[in-house]
Scaffold this active site. Structure first.
Site, PDB file in Angstrom:
ATOM      1  N   GLY A   7       3.321   6.532  -1.953  1.00 26.72           N
ATOM      2  CA  GLY A   7       3.412   7.725  -1.399  1.00 26.72           C
ATOM      3  C   GLY A   7       4.484   8.692  -2.051  1.00 26.72           C
ATOM      4  N   HIS A  52       1.817  -5.202   4.443  1.00 28.18           N
ATOM      5  CA  HIS A  52       2.080  -3.971   3.716  1.00 28.18           C
ATOM      6  C   HIS A  52       3.535  -3.533   3.852  1.00 28.18           C
ATOM      7  CE1 HIS A  52       1.801   0.218   2.739  1.00 28.18           C
ATOM      8  NE2 HIS A  52       0.929   0.218   2.068  1.00 28.18           N
ATOM      9  N   GLU A  62       2.622  -3.699  -4.729  1.00 30.69           N
ATOM     10  CA  GLU A  62       2.903  -2.364  -4.587  1.00 30.69           C
ATOM     11  C   GLU A  62       4.436  -2.417  -4.462  1.00 30.69           C
ATOM     12  OE1 GLU A  62      -0.614  -0.809  -2.068  1.00 30.69           O
ATOM     13  OE2 GLU A  62       1.070  -1.247  -0.545  1.00 30.69           O
ATOM     14  N   GLU A  73       5.012  -0.894   4.625  1.00 30.76           N
ATOM     15  CA  GLU A  73       5.240   0.011   5.814  1.00 30.76           C
ATOM     16  C   GLU A  73       5.515  -0.981   7.076  1.00 30.76           C
ATOM     17  OE1 GLU A  73       1.801   2.457   5.029  1.00 30.76           O
ATOM     18  OE2 GLU A  73       2.918   3.424   3.404  1.00 30.76           O
ATOM     19  N   ASN A 108      -6.713   1.974   1.575  1.00 34.85           N
ATOM     20  CA  ASN A 108      -5.698   1.748   2.638  1.00 34.85           C
ATOM     21  C   ASN A 108      -5.761   3.161   3.357  1.00 34.85           C
ATOM     22  OD1 ASN A 108      -3.954   1.358   4.618  1.00 34.85           O
ATOM     23  ND2 ASN A 108      -2.501   0.732   3.325  1.00 34.85           N
ATOM     24  N   SER A 145       0.617   5.028  -5.522  1.00 33.91           N
ATOM     25  CA  SER A 145       0.195   6.664  -6.209  1.00 33.91           C
ATOM     26  C   SER A 145      -0.815   6.308  -7.154  1.00 33.91           C
ATOM     27  CB  SER A 145       1.503   6.998  -6.843  1.00 33.91           C
ATOM     28  OG  SER A 145       2.419   7.464  -5.645  1.00 33.91           O
ATOM     29  N   LYS A 159      -4.524   3.970   6.376  1.00 35.84           N
ATOM     30  CA  LYS A 159      -3.165   4.190   6.919  1.00 35.84           C
ATOM     31  C   LYS A 159      -3.604   4.746   8.508  1.00 35.84           C
ATOM     32  CE  LYS A 159      -0.649   3.675   2.655  1.00 35.84           C
ATOM     33  NZ  LYS A 159       0.646   4.004   2.178  1.00 35.84           N
TER      34      LYS A 159
HETATM   35  P1  13P Z   1      -0.468   5.553  -1.896  1.00 41.20           P
HETATM   36  O1  13P Z   1      -1.689   5.629  -2.751  1.00 41.20           O
HETATM   37  O2  13P Z   1      -0.533   6.678  -1.125  1.00 41.20           O
HETATM   38  O3  13P Z   1       0.928   5.706  -2.682  1.00 41.20           O
HETATM   39  O4  13P Z   1       0.012   4.426  -0.942  1.00 41.20           O
HETATM   40  C1  13P Z   1      -0.244   3.126  -1.651  1.00 41.20           C
HETATM   41  C2  13P Z   1      -0.392   2.369  -0.590  1.00 41.20           C
HETATM   42  O5  13P Z   1       0.509   2.101   0.397  1.00 41.20           O
HETATM   43  C3  13P Z   1      -1.642   1.368  -0.521  1.00 41.20           C
HETATM   44  O6  13P Z   1      -1.604   0.438   0.595  1.00 41.20           O
END
Ligand code: 13P
Length: 255
Positions: free
Chosen positions: A176, A98, A170, A100, A13, A216, A15
């Site tokens: 993150g 997601h 997740e 976010e 992803n 992560s 982002k």
């Molecule tokens: P990270 O791997 O940067 O923690 O992000 C995970 C994520 O949100 C994947 O969709």
């Protein structure tokens, strides 16, 4: 992973990262690392990179995903992109719900449900994200949160459609933050999600559905997370932006 019944999916992803030339460069670097992988490899790129990604991955085993789609087919929805628009570009997967999007853009289980149905109707393979907040885990309601999200996000979906959906577990506190769930925590949650799917649909559907871990995940911890029987791959943010790291995760899923 239980490769006897499910195929592991390693999905990046990206982002809101990478310009078009950068996207092309990253995909070119991933290509040799993904070649011959014994797992499905997906890159979830920003809308502006979809065409570049589809072009760059032609004839390879890398599949392209978007990071959202709207639930209506067309209309007055400024800034939105429909599932059919993605299909027309040659996109195969779409990440939905997601955390976010839930946190910053008002996404709700109801709209995730509508988007999932629209994606399925258009022929896209949805990767639907669920996961608890830190305080929800601390309050001991992780299972209630995951159960509620699955029940609402997959409401009105048939068992056959459910088999086409990938669920990404997740935990929001792990995204993150560099704070990965332990392999045991990931296994426990992914297994619980499968029991919810079994209750909503049936045992065969629960066994068939891919449940990824995300939060992560990196080159160092991937092998341990993926060694768990109910963890069928990963949805990877930061580490998917570095080809060697993403390649190492693909390798860990291929053994
Ligand atoms: P990270 O791997 O940067 O923690 O992000 C995970 C994520 O949100 C994947 O969709």
């Amino acid at each position: 992973m239980n490769k006897a019944v499910r195929k592991a999916i390693i999905a990046g992803n990206w982002k809101m990262n990478k310009t078009r030339p950068e996207a092309k460069e990253l995909i070119e670097a991933i290509k040799p690392l993904a070649k011959g992988a014994d797992c499905e490899v997906v890159v979830g790129v920003p809308f502006t990179n979809l065409e570049t990604a589809v072009e760059a991955t032609k004839g390879t085993n890398i599949h392209v995903g978007a990071q959202n789609c709207h639930f209506e087919k067309s209309g007055a929805f400024t800034g939105e992109i429909s599932a059919d628009m993605l299909v027309e570009l040659g996109v195969e997967y779409v990440i939905l719900g997601h955390s976010e999007r839930r946190q910053y853009f008002g996404e709700t289980d109801e709209t995730v449900n509508k988007r999932t149905k629209a994606a399925l109707a258009a022929g896209l393979k949805p990767i639907v994200c669920v996961g608890e907040l830190l305080w929800e885990r601390e309050c001991g309601i992780t299972e209630e949160v995951l159960g509620k999200q699955c029940k609402l996000d997959f409401f009105g979906i048939t068992a056959d459609e459910m088999k086409k959906i990938t669920i990404a577990y997740e935990p929001v506190w792990a995204i993150g933050t560099g704070k990965t769930a332990t392999a045991e925590q990931a296994q426990e949650a992914c297994k619980y999600i499968r029991t919810v799917i079994a209750k909503m649909f049936d045992e065969a559907t629960a066994e068939a559905v891919t449940v990824q871990y995300g939060g992560s995940m990196n080159a160092k911890n991937a092998a341990e997370l993926l060694s768990k029987v109910d963890v069928d791959g990963g949805l990877i943010g930061g580490a998917s932006l570095k080809a060697p790291d993403f390649g190492e995760i693909i390798r860990a899923a291929s053994v």
